[in-house]
Scaffold this motif. Structure first.
Motif, mmCIF file in Angstrom:
data_model
loop_
_atom_site.group_PDB
_atom_site.id
_atom_site.type_symbol
_atom_site.label_atom_id
_atom_site.label_comp_id
_atom_site.label_asym_id
_atom_site.label_seq_id
_atom_site.Cartn_x
_atom_site.Cartn_y
_atom_site.Cartn_z
ATOM 1 N N LEU A 1 -5.253 7.046 1.441
ATOM 2 C CA LEU A 1 -4.132 7.320 2.697
ATOM 3 C C LEU A 1 -4.462 8.607 3.104
ATOM 4 C CD1 LEU A 1 -1.756 5.317 1.059
ATOM 5 C CD2 LEU A 1 -2.535 4.274 2.819
ATOM 6 N N THR A 2 -3.976 8.152 4.013
ATOM 7 C CA THR A 2 -4.733 9.670 5.390
ATOM 8 C C THR A 2 -3.423 9.611 6.959
ATOM 9 O OG1 THR A 2 -6.297 9.339 6.011
ATOM 10 C CG2 THR A 2 -6.851 9.633 4.134
ATOM 11 N N ASP A 3 -3.083 10.601 7.546
ATOM 12 C CA ASP A 3 -2.844 10.206 8.419
ATOM 13 C C ASP A 3 -3.329 9.598 9.160
ATOM 14 O OD1 ASP A 3 -0.669 12.078 7.932
ATOM 15 O OD2 ASP A 3 -1.528 14.132 9.298
ATOM 16 N N ASP A 4 -4.981 9.526 9.295
ATOM 17 C CA ASP A 4 -5.818 8.389 9.410
ATOM 18 C C ASP A 4 -4.750 6.776 9.848
ATOM 19 O OD1 ASP A 4 -6.891 10.542 10.849
ATOM 20 O OD2 ASP A 4 -8.766 10.165 9.494
ATOM 21 N N GLU A 5 -4.644 6.499 8.834
ATOM 22 C CA GLU A 5 -3.737 5.650 9.053
ATOM 23 C C GLU A 5 -2.900 4.754 9.829
ATOM 24 O OE1 GLU A 5 -7.342 5.225 6.983
ATOM 25 O OE2 GLU A 5 -5.993 6.757 5.849
ATOM 26 N N VAL A 6 -1.717 5.877 9.965
ATOM 27 C CA VAL A 6 -0.708 5.159 10.471
ATOM 28 C C VAL A 6 -0.910 4.678 11.951
ATOM 29 C CG1 VAL A 6 0.913 6.557 12.836
ATOM 30 C CG2 VAL A 6 0.820 7.702 10.482
ATOM 31 N N GLY A 7 -0.417 3.404 12.182
ATOM 32 C CA GLY A 7 -0.540 2.326 12.803
ATOM 33 C C GLY A 7 -1.560 1.240 12.650
ATOM 34 N N LYS A 8 -2.139 1.486 11.546
ATOM 35 C CA LYS A 8 -2.638 0.354 10.642
ATOM 36 C C LYS A 8 -1.684 -0.692 10.534
ATOM 37 C CE LYS A 8 -6.756 2.724 10.026
ATOM 38 N NZ LYS A 8 -7.619 3.012 8.703
ATOM 39 N N THR A 9 -2.099 -1.795 10.375
ATOM 40 C CA THR A 9 -1.381 -3.314 9.809
ATOM 41 C C THR A 9 -2.070 -3.286 8.501
ATOM 42 O OG1 THR A 9 -2.482 -4.673 11.741
ATOM 43 C CG2 THR A 9 -1.455 -5.753 9.726
ATOM 44 N N VAL A 10 -1.061 -3.622 7.635
ATOM 45 C CA VAL A 10 -0.651 -3.735 5.795
ATOM 46 C C VAL A 10 -0.646 -5.638 5.758
ATOM 47 C CG1 VAL A 10 0.444 -3.156 4.217
ATOM 48 C CG2 VAL A 10 0.025 -1.810 5.486
ATOM 49 N N VAL A 11 -1.791 -5.877 4.849
ATOM 50 C CA VAL A 11 -2.366 -7.051 4.952
ATOM 51 C C VAL A 11 -2.384 -7.192 3.107
ATOM 52 C CG1 VAL A 11 -2.870 -8.117 7.013
ATOM 53 C CG2 VAL A 11 -4.239 -7.445 4.523
ATOM 54 N N ASP A 12 -1.607 -8.525 2.497
ATOM 55 C CA ASP A 12 -1.639 -8.395 1.228
ATOM 56 C C ASP A 12 -2.870 -9.189 0.887
ATOM 57 O OD1 ASP A 12 -1.119 -11.265 1.802
ATOM 58 O OD2 ASP A 12 0.479 -11.699 1.270
ATOM 59 N N MET B 1 -1.780 0.596 -5.401
ATOM 60 C CA MET B 1 -1.656 -0.391 -4.888
ATOM 61 C C MET B 1 -2.754 -1.150 -3.882
ATOM 62 S SD MET B 1 3.178 0.342 -3.466
ATOM 63 C CE MET B 1 2.687 -1.934 -3.737
ATOM 64 N N LEU B 2 -3.865 -0.514 -3.359
ATOM 65 C CA LEU B 2 -4.621 -1.052 -2.471
ATOM 66 C C LEU B 2 -6.077 -1.152 -3.344
ATOM 67 C CD1 LEU B 2 -4.610 2.943 -0.326
ATOM 68 C CD2 LEU B 2 -3.140 0.555 -0.229
ATOM 69 N N ASP B 3 -5.898 -1.773 -2.384
ATOM 70 C CA ASP B 3 -7.617 -2.866 -2.628
ATOM 71 C C ASP B 3 -8.910 -2.137 -1.556
ATOM 72 O OD1 ASP B 3 -9.596 -4.824 -4.371
ATOM 73 O OD2 ASP B 3 -9.590 -5.694 -1.713
ATOM 74 N N SER B 4 -8.036 -2.256 -0.779
ATOM 75 C CA SER B 4 -9.036 -1.736 0.411
ATOM 76 C C SER B 4 -8.475 -1.280 1.886
ATOM 77 C CB SER B 4 -10.003 -2.466 0.382
ATOM 78 O OG SER B 4 -9.225 -3.308 1.745
ATOM 79 N N VAL B 5 -9.067 0.594 2.511
ATOM 80 C CA VAL B 5 -8.637 0.715 3.682
ATOM 81 C C VAL B 5 -9.657 0.709 4.717
ATOM 82 C CG1 VAL B 5 -7.630 3.210 4.728
ATOM 83 C CG2 VAL B 5 -6.682 2.117 2.085
ATOM 84 N N GLY B 6 -9.352 0.047 5.639
ATOM 85 C CA GLY B 6 -10.416 -0.472 6.758
ATOM 86 C C GLY B 6 -9.624 -0.399 7.747
ATOM 87 N N GLU B 7 -10.160 -1.326 8.891
ATOM 88 C CA GLU B 7 -8.983 -1.958 10.070
ATOM 89 C C GLU B 7 -7.839 -2.297 9.760
ATOM 90 O OE1 GLU B 7 -10.173 -1.319 13.605
ATOM 91 O OE2 GLU B 7 -12.717 -0.429 12.831
ATOM 92 N N GLU B 8 -7.413 -2.444 8.632
ATOM 93 C CA GLU B 8 -6.536 -2.620 8.135
ATOM 94 C C GLU B 8 -6.172 -2.173 6.744
ATOM 95 O OE1 GLU B 8 -5.638 -7.125 8.982
ATOM 96 O OE2 GLU B 8 -7.011 -7.674 7.233
ATOM 97 N N ILE B 9 -5.587 -2.069 5.979
ATOM 98 C CA ILE B 9 -5.481 -1.936 4.768
ATOM 99 C C ILE B 9 -4.426 -2.969 3.661
ATOM 100 C CG2 ILE B 9 -3.307 -0.880 2.691
ATOM 101 C CD1 ILE B 9 -2.794 1.573 5.166
ATOM 102 N N VAL B 10 -6.098 -3.622 2.531
ATOM 103 C CA VAL B 10 -5.382 -4.850 1.875
ATOM 104 C C VAL B 10 -4.478 -4.437 0.874
ATOM 105 C CG1 VAL B 10 -6.469 -6.039 1.410
ATOM 106 C CG2 VAL B 10 -7.461 -5.521 3.172
ATOM 107 N N LEU B 11 -4.063 -4.458 0.289
ATOM 108 C CA LEU B 11 -2.938 -4.993 -0.766
ATOM 109 C C LEU B 11 -3.545 -5.099 -2.466
ATOM 110 C CD1 LEU B 11 0.422 -4.848 -0.087
ATOM 111 C CD2 LEU B 11 -0.738 -2.954 0.208
ATOM 112 N N ARG B 12 -3.722 -4.798 -3.292
ATOM 113 C CA ARG B 12 -4.293 -5.749 -4.412
ATOM 114 C C ARG B 12 -3.281 -6.914 -4.241
ATOM 115 N NH1 ARG B 12 -3.743 -0.929 -8.242
ATOM 116 N NH2 ARG B 12 -2.423 -2.359 -9.463
ATOM 117 N N GLY B 13 -3.925 -8.246 -5.102
ATOM 118 C CA GLY B 13 -3.375 -8.590 -5.050
ATOM 119 C C GLY B 13 -2.786 -9.037 -6.499
ATOM 120 N N ASN B 14 -2.693 -7.988 -7.433
ATOM 121 C CA ASN B 14 -2.317 -8.273 -8.601
ATOM 122 C C ASN B 14 -0.853 -7.322 -8.957
ATOM 123 O OD1 ASN B 14 -3.776 -6.360 -8.752
ATOM 124 N ND2 ASN B 14 -4.654 -6.582 -10.914
ATOM 125 N N LEU B 15 -0.465 -7.145 -7.773
ATOM 126 C CA LEU B 15 0.975 -6.456 -7.496
ATOM 127 C C LEU B 15 2.249 -6.582 -8.388
ATOM 128 C CD1 LEU B 15 0.464 -4.666 -4.423
ATOM 129 C CD2 LEU B 15 0.071 -3.675 -6.082
#
Length: 79
Positions: A5-16, A65-79
């Motif tokens: 995670l960097t400052d570039d992620e500010v404003g991105k949508t977080v999804v499960d 907690m992250l699965d991936s970071v791209g256009e949106e931030i995707v959380l892992r499924g097994n949290l």
């Protein structure tokens, strides 16, 4: 490899893992993102411009907690 995670992620949508929108990144500090679950239009605009901010209802997402970071931030499924 863990996503970072960097400052570039500010404003991105977080999804499960199923793609459900959970909020937007309001601030990133020390590998932790403050996520606003109910951003106002003004907060969304400021975040899209890279202006960081957080409030009492934000929750924290850490890099492990992250699965991936791209256009949106995707959380892992097994949290």
């Amino acid at each position: 490899m863990t996503a970072t995670l960097t400052d570039d992620e500010v404003g991105k949508t977080v999804v499960d893992a199923e793609g459900k929108e959970l909020g937007i990144v309001a601030k990133v500090e020390n590998g932790r993102a403050s996520v606003d679950p109910n951003p106002s239009i003004a907060e969304q605009l400021l975040a899209s411009l890279g202006v960081e901010g957080e409030d009492d209802e934000d929750y924290v997402v850490t890099e492990d907690m992250l699965d991936s970071v791209g256009e949106e931030i995707v959380l892992r499924g097994n949290l």
